[in-house]
Scaffold this motif. Structure first.
Motif, PDB file in Angstrom:
ATOM      1  N   ASP A  49     -14.768  -3.342  13.529  1.00 15.33           N
ATOM      2  CA  ASP A  49     -14.798  -2.441  14.674  1.00 15.33           C
ATOM      3  C   ASP A  49     -16.062  -1.611  14.572  1.00 15.33           C
ATOM      4  O   ASP A  49     -16.380  -1.061  13.506  1.00 15.33           O
ATOM      5  CB  ASP A  49     -13.575  -1.508  14.666  1.00 15.33           C
ATOM      6  N   ARG A  50     -16.809  -1.531  15.636  1.00 13.29           N
ATOM      7  CA  ARG A  50     -18.053  -0.752  15.676  1.00 13.29           C
ATOM      8  C   ARG A  50     -17.777   0.502  16.469  1.00 13.29           C
ATOM      9  O   ARG A  50     -17.671   0.459  17.704  1.00 13.29           O
ATOM     10  CB  ARG A  50     -19.173  -1.593  16.269  1.00 13.29           C
ATOM     11  N   ILE A  51     -17.665   1.622  15.768  1.00 13.30           N
ATOM     12  CA  ILE A  51     -17.344   2.897  16.393  1.00 13.30           C
ATOM     13  C   ILE A  51     -18.486   3.858  16.117  1.00 13.30           C
ATOM     14  O   ILE A  51     -18.723   4.280  14.981  1.00 13.30           O
ATOM     15  CB  ILE A  51     -16.020   3.472  15.849  1.00 13.30           C
ATOM     16  N   GLY A  52     -19.228   4.135  17.190  1.00 14.47           N
ATOM     17  CA  GLY A  52     -20.413   4.967  17.030  1.00 14.47           C
ATOM     18  C   GLY A  52     -21.422   4.241  16.154  1.00 14.47           C
ATOM     19  O   GLY A  52     -21.763   3.080  16.368  1.00 14.47           O
ATOM     20  N   ARG A  53     -21.910   4.955  15.150  1.00  9.49           N
ATOM     21  CA  ARG A  53     -22.889   4.354  14.241  1.00  9.49           C
ATOM     22  C   ARG A  53     -22.220   3.769  12.998  1.00  9.49           C
ATOM     23  O   ARG A  53     -22.918   3.328  12.092  1.00  9.49           O
ATOM     24  CB  ARG A  53     -23.906   5.411  13.812  1.00  9.49           C
ATOM     25  N   ARG A  54     -20.926   3.748  12.968  1.00  9.83           N
ATOM     26  CA  ARG A  54     -20.215   3.283  11.773  1.00  9.83           C
ATOM     27  C   ARG A  54     -19.438   2.006  12.102  1.00  9.83           C
ATOM     28  O   ARG A  54     -19.125   1.730  13.275  1.00  9.83           O
ATOM     29  CB  ARG A  54     -19.270   4.365  11.258  1.00  9.83           C
ATOM     30  N   ILE A  55     -19.168   1.246  11.052  1.00  7.13           N
ATOM     31  CA  ILE A  55     -18.357   0.042  11.221  1.00  7.13           C
ATOM     32  C   ILE A  55     -17.141   0.118  10.305  1.00  7.13           C
ATOM     33  O   ILE A  55     -17.186   0.738   9.240  1.00  7.13           O
ATOM     34  CB  ILE A  55     -19.165  -1.250  10.933  1.00  7.13           C
TER      35      ILE A  55
END
Length: 298
Positions: A49-55
């Motif tokens: 899951d790619r949420i904002g700049r984090r995975i």
């Protein structure tokens, strides 16, 4: 899915950052992204899951990581430790009888001290069957007496022994000199079985003179032939090393036969194309430096 893709996926799961993963693996970030896209296409489901700049790992990603981790642990074990693991496997050796009696104990003892984690799996048999086992790749190494039958194999001599015509001191031929072969063959003979190295050398010697022998006794056990000769049953034709004590004590005598000496050379034999592990190479080294024994023929 290949090993490299699995390694990249595992690294990304540990870093949870494309840039850090690329730097760790000396790759570009797009190359890491391409691998992830290939894995997601192959599995048919998103792995992150790619949420904002984090995975973050998805449930499918966590399941794949679990399976990949087990596979890569096994792969790492094979890559790093396989050479060591092979040392735990038995080294299969076929030996002829005389070698087994007089040279193999020293060889096996030295090998056990040099390679304590590698067991020797030893089969002792007559020369024809040892040769068949080597040809069928059922053994790794043969300790062979007499002529090596197959030029395909690498054979290295390490010792030898004499074969004698032995009889009790009161035998009719005991005190005669230069006894013709034909005369000796008129007396009862105590012989090893056909197919043995000793019998093959004996039969070959007679063949050179156009002669054949009939055995009164035939045995796979040379000691039984010694006992027979001691009891006056006839002439035994055996490796002299087997009757060394009886000869030294005068309970048997060596007949003076007017023929060329019978000698069997001892060889370590193996297939030249076969992979030689460090343990196999060590065994070869030990055999080639083993004590030649009192019966060595110069």
């Amino acid at each position: 899915m290949n090993i490299r893709q699995m390694q990249i996926f595992r690294a990304l799961c540990e870093e949870l950052n494309f840039t850090k993963t690329a730097a760790r693996l000396n790759m570009t970030q797009p190359a890491v992204s391409h691998v992830v896209a290939e894995l997601e296409r192959e599995t048919g489901t998103p792995l992150f899951d790619r949420i904002g700049r984090r995975i973050y790992l998805t449930a499918a990603g966590k399941l794949l990581l679990e399976k990949i981790t087990r596979l890569l642990e096994l792969y790492d074990d094979i890559s790093a430790g396989f050479a060591g693991e092979t040392g735990l496997q038995p080294l299969k050796v076929g030996s002829c009888l005389t070698i087994a009696n007089f040279w193999l104990p020293e060889i096996a003892g030295k090998f056990a001290r040099a390679c304590p984690d590698t067991p020797l799996e030893i089969t002792v048999d007559i020369v024809s069957r040892v040769a068949a086992m080597l040809a069928a790749n059922k053994i790794d190494i043969a300790l062979y007496e007499g002529a090596v039958p197959d030029a395909r194999f690498r054979a290295r001599e390490f010792s030898s022994y004499r074969i004698g015509w032995l009889a009790a001191p009161d035998h009719p031929l005991a005190k005669q000199k230069q006894i013709p072969l034909s005369e000796a063959l008129r007396h009862p003979l105590l012989l090893r079985e056909k197919g043995s190295a000793v019998r093959s050398t004996f039969d070959s010697t007679l063949l050179l003179h156009g002669l054949k022998a009939e055995a009164r006794w035939t045995s796979v056990n040379s000691q039984a032939l010694v006992r027979g000769a001691l009891g006056g049953a006839g002439i035994c034709v055996i490796p002299e090393i087997i009757a060394a004590n009886e000869l030294a004590a005068g309970r048997l005598v060596r007949l003076d036969i007017a023929a060329e000496p019978m000698v069997n050379k001892n060889f370590i034999v193996y297939h030249p194309d076969k992979y030689l592990s460090p343990q196999t190479s060590k065994l070869i080294e030990i055999v080639l430096t083993v004590s030649p024994g009192d019966q060595a023929v110069k």
